[in-house]
Design a protein around this motif. Structure first.
Motif, PDB file in Angstrom:
ATOM      1  N   ALA A 228      48.855  24.761  52.427  1.00 30.85           N
ATOM      2  CA  ALA A 228      49.715  25.752  52.465  1.00 30.85           C
ATOM      3  C   ALA A 228      49.163  26.989  51.408  1.00 30.85           C
ATOM      4  CB  ALA A 228      50.937  25.692  51.884  1.00 30.85           C
ATOM      5  N   THR A 229      48.688  26.507  50.245  1.00 30.49           N
ATOM      6  CA  THR A 229      48.046  27.499  49.268  1.00 30.49           C
ATOM      7  C   THR A 229      46.782  27.250  48.758  1.00 30.49           C
ATOM      8  OG1 THR A 229      50.338  27.909  48.604  1.00 30.49           O
ATOM      9  CG2 THR A 229      48.700  28.381  46.985  1.00 30.49           C
ATOM     10  N   VAL A 230      45.919  28.329  48.950  1.00 30.30           N
ATOM     11  CA  VAL A 230      44.466  28.037  48.430  1.00 30.30           C
ATOM     12  C   VAL A 230      44.071  29.068  47.373  1.00 30.30           C
ATOM     13  CG1 VAL A 230      42.365  28.266  49.245  1.00 30.30           C
ATOM     14  CG2 VAL A 230      43.970  27.404  50.747  1.00 30.30           C
ATOM     15  N   LEU A 231      43.971  28.529  46.165  1.00 33.32           N
ATOM     16  CA  LEU A 231      43.636  29.187  45.041  1.00 33.32           C
ATOM     17  C   LEU A 231      42.128  29.495  44.514  1.00 33.32           C
ATOM     18  CD1 LEU A 231      46.143  27.288  42.695  1.00 33.32           C
ATOM     19  CD2 LEU A 231      46.530  29.549  43.836  1.00 33.32           C
ATOM     20  N   TRP A 232      41.754  30.966  44.146  1.00 33.38           N
ATOM     21  CA  TRP A 232      40.538  31.075  43.537  1.00 33.38           C
ATOM     22  C   TRP A 232      40.149  30.248  42.476  1.00 33.38           C
ATOM     23  CZ3 TRP A 232      36.813  33.470  46.119  1.00 33.38           C
ATOM     24  CH2 TRP A 232      35.585  34.262  45.340  1.00 33.38           C
ATOM     25  N   SER A 233      39.109  29.823  42.216  1.00 38.26           N
ATOM     26  CA  SER A 233      38.657  28.733  40.905  1.00 38.26           C
ATOM     27  C   SER A 233      38.570  29.729  39.674  1.00 38.26           C
ATOM     28  CB  SER A 233      37.535  28.259  41.258  1.00 38.26           C
ATOM     29  OG  SER A 233      36.944  27.622  40.085  1.00 38.26           O
ATOM     30  N   ARG A 234      39.137  29.384  38.743  1.00 39.41           N
ATOM     31  CA  ARG A 234      38.923  30.141  37.317  1.00 39.41           C
ATOM     32  C   ARG A 234      37.916  29.900  36.575  1.00 39.41           C
ATOM     33  NH1 ARG A 234      44.259  31.562  35.680  1.00 39.41           N
ATOM     34  NH2 ARG A 234      46.008  30.584  36.907  1.00 39.41           N
ATOM     35  N   LEU A 235      37.085  29.009  37.164  1.00 41.16           N
ATOM     36  CA  LEU A 235      35.740  28.747  36.743  1.00 41.16           C
ATOM     37  C   LEU A 235      34.603  29.675  37.004  1.00 41.16           C
ATOM     38  CD1 LEU A 235      35.372  25.114  37.182  1.00 41.16           C
ATOM     39  CD2 LEU A 235      36.140  26.185  35.216  1.00 41.16           C
ATOM     40  N   THR A 236      34.931  30.628  38.012  1.00 44.32           N
ATOM     41  CA  THR A 236      34.053  31.692  38.555  1.00 44.32           C
ATOM     42  C   THR A 236      34.690  32.884  38.523  1.00 44.32           C
ATOM     43  OG1 THR A 236      34.966  31.309  40.956  1.00 44.32           O
ATOM     44  CG2 THR A 236      33.090  30.052  40.123  1.00 44.32           C
ATOM     45  N   LEU A 237      34.766  33.494  37.172  1.00 39.55           N
ATOM     46  CA  LEU A 237      35.445  34.749  37.127  1.00 39.55           C
ATOM     47  C   LEU A 237      34.538  35.895  37.136  1.00 39.55           C
ATOM     48  CD1 LEU A 237      37.857  33.860  34.070  1.00 39.55           C
ATOM     49  CD2 LEU A 237      38.505  34.724  36.409  1.00 39.55           C
ATOM     50  N   SER A 238      33.356  36.171  36.489  1.00 35.72           N
ATOM     51  CA  SER A 238      32.481  37.178  36.243  1.00 35.72           C
ATOM     52  C   SER A 238      31.682  37.497  37.441  1.00 35.72           C
ATOM     53  CB  SER A 238      31.917  37.121  35.105  1.00 35.72           C
ATOM     54  OG  SER A 238      30.870  36.345  35.047  1.00 35.72           O
ATOM     55  N   GLY A 239      31.429  38.831  37.709  1.00 40.82           N
ATOM     56  CA  GLY A 239      30.386  39.144  38.644  1.00 40.82           C
ATOM     57  C   GLY A 239      30.644  39.050  40.173  1.00 40.82           C
ATOM     58  N   VAL A 240      29.832  39.071  41.058  1.00 39.53           N
ATOM     59  CA  VAL A 240      30.116  39.102  42.526  1.00 39.53           C
ATOM     60  C   VAL A 240      30.302  37.730  42.995  1.00 39.53           C
ATOM     61  CG1 VAL A 240      29.640  39.900  44.731  1.00 39.53           C
ATOM     62  CG2 VAL A 240      29.189  41.301  42.786  1.00 39.53           C
ATOM     63  N   ARG A 241      31.533  37.442  43.415  1.00 36.36           N
ATOM     64  CA  ARG A 241      31.446  35.903  44.142  1.00 36.36           C
ATOM     65  C   ARG A 241      31.880  36.076  45.681  1.00 36.36           C
ATOM     66  NH1 ARG A 241      29.037  33.290  40.408  1.00 36.36           N
ATOM     67  NH2 ARG A 241      29.984  33.359  38.359  1.00 36.36           N
ATOM     68  N   PHE A 242      31.267  35.263  46.427  1.00 36.52           N
ATOM     69  CA  PHE A 242      31.319  35.207  47.929  1.00 36.52           C
ATOM     70  C   PHE A 242      32.565  34.568  48.382  1.00 36.52           C
ATOM     71  CE2 PHE A 242      26.978  36.135  47.166  1.00 36.52           C
ATOM     72  CZ  PHE A 242      26.535  37.118  47.780  1.00 36.52           C
ATOM     73  N   TRP A 243      33.171  34.961  49.518  1.00 33.28           N
ATOM     74  CA  TRP A 243      34.420  34.308  49.805  1.00 33.28           C
ATOM     75  C   TRP A 243      33.842  32.964  50.590  1.00 33.28           C
ATOM     76  CZ3 TRP A 243      39.593  35.884  50.866  1.00 33.28           C
ATOM     77  CH2 TRP A 243      40.415  35.415  51.559  1.00 33.28           C
ATOM     78  N   SER A 244      32.765  33.179  51.013  1.00 32.07           N
ATOM     79  CA  SER A 244      32.402  31.745  51.859  1.00 32.07           C
ATOM     80  C   SER A 244      31.770  30.655  50.859  1.00 32.07           C
ATOM     81  CB  SER A 244      31.059  32.242  52.969  1.00 32.07           C
ATOM     82  OG  SER A 244      30.032  32.673  52.220  1.00 32.07           O
ATOM     83  N   ASP A 245      31.645  30.868  49.768  1.00 30.09           N
ATOM     84  CA  ASP A 245      31.426  29.785  48.671  1.00 30.09           C
ATOM     85  C   ASP A 245      32.243  29.094  48.620  1.00 30.09           C
ATOM     86  OD1 ASP A 245      29.860  28.150  46.820  1.00 30.09           O
ATOM     87  OD2 ASP A 245      29.048  29.865  45.696  1.00 30.09           O
ATOM     88  N   THR A 246      32.377  27.660  49.052  1.00 31.22           N
ATOM     89  CA  THR A 246      33.340  26.745  48.772  1.00 31.22           C
ATOM     90  C   THR A 246      33.659  26.502  47.202  1.00 31.22           C
ATOM     91  OG1 THR A 246      31.865  24.913  49.030  1.00 31.22           O
ATOM     92  CG2 THR A 246      33.273  25.829  50.971  1.00 31.22           C
ATOM     93  N   SER A 247      32.430  26.594  46.433  1.00 30.04           N
ATOM     94  CA  SER A 247      32.849  26.109  45.044  1.00 30.04           C
ATOM     95  C   SER A 247      33.466  27.505  44.437  1.00 30.04           C
ATOM     96  CB  SER A 247      31.334  26.454  44.138  1.00 30.04           C
ATOM     97  OG  SER A 247      30.920  27.347  44.142  1.00 30.04           O
ATOM     98  N   ASN A 248      33.730  28.514  44.999  1.00 34.32           N
ATOM     99  CA  ASN A 248      34.874  29.547  44.399  1.00 34.32           C
ATOM    100  C   ASN A 248      36.252  29.364  44.497  1.00 34.32           C
ATOM    101  OD1 ASN A 248      32.927  31.070  43.253  1.00 34.32           O
ATOM    102  ND2 ASN A 248      32.476  32.089  45.315  1.00 34.32           N
ATOM    103  N   TRP A 249      36.572  28.059  45.243  1.00 32.40           N
ATOM    104  CA  TRP A 249      37.862  28.036  45.579  1.00 32.40           C
ATOM    105  C   TRP A 249      38.297  26.600  44.965  1.00 32.40           C
ATOM    106  CZ3 TRP A 249      40.360  31.635  47.995  1.00 32.40           C
ATOM    107  CH2 TRP A 249      39.695  32.645  48.330  1.00 32.40           C
ATOM    108  N   VAL A 250      39.578  26.703  44.440  1.00 28.81           N
ATOM    109  CA  VAL A 250      39.900  25.191  43.694  1.00 28.81           C
ATOM    110  C   VAL A 250      39.655  24.108  44.519  1.00 28.81           C
ATOM    111  CG1 VAL A 250      41.981  24.045  42.585  1.00 28.81           C
ATOM    112  CG2 VAL A 250      41.531  26.523  42.083  1.00 28.81           C
ATOM    113  N   ARG A 251      40.088  24.040  45.499  1.00 26.21           N
ATOM    114  CA  ARG A 251      40.056  22.770  46.591  1.00 26.21           C
ATOM    115  C   ARG A 251      38.692  22.556  47.358  1.00 26.21           C
ATOM    116  NH1 ARG A 251      45.139  20.421  47.121  1.00 26.21           N
ATOM    117  NH2 ARG A 251      46.875  21.906  46.390  1.00 26.21           N
TER     118      ARG A 251
END
Length: 145
Positions: A23-46
């Motif tokens: 139901a809810t998908v969160l952006w990871s707090r570990l990847t804050l600075s710079g340009v981050r790609f939506w498709s990179d699964t490491s940018n998402w908490v789950r």
């Protein structure tokens, strides 16, 4: 309770948990600075990209850019914390579809691809020339608060 009933209950519980998790998908707090790609699964908490039934929250404080580099379809999306210098860029040729609302309190949204959004709610920053819209289509209202 017999063993068959216990197994059935455990399967039912696991299905309910998996449904709640999607139901809810969160952006990871570990990847804050710079340009981050939506498709990179490491940018998402789950560690998975959002799916069509998901509600997406990229609402952390900081300076960052989320580059949507693949076709996306989600239920709703929140981006920006109101005090952050965050931006969303939809890459050229990419289709971005939100069946519900997009709540944006980020500093900039740039649409170089195509987007279909039911309702855009913009708050926290001015809606002016700093945001650009290319080949886009919005099926609903833009609400500035």
């Amino acid at each position: 309770m017999n063993m068959r009933m216990v197994c059935l209950l455990l399967k039912l519980l696991s299905v309910l948990i998996m449904s709640a998790e999607s139901a809810t998908v969160l952006w990871s707090r570990l990847t804050l600075s710079g340009v981050r790609f939506w498709s990179d699964t490491s940018n998402w908490v789950r560690h998975r990209t959002p799916e069509p039934e998901d509600n997406v929250h990229i609402d952390i404080f900081g300076s960052y850019t989320v580059l949507v580099d693949q076709d996306v379809s989600v239920q709703s999306m929140t981006i920006g914390s109101g005090n952050s210098n965050s931006q969303l860029i939809v890459r050229s040729g990419v289709h971005f579809n939100v069946t519900g609302s997009v709540r944006c309190s980020c500093s900039q949204v740039t649409i170089l691809g195509f987007w279909n959004v039911d309702t855009l709610v913009w708050s926290g920053h001015n809606l002016d020339g700093s945001s650009s819209v290319g080949s886009s289509h919005s099926t609903g209202p833009v609400i500035v608060s």
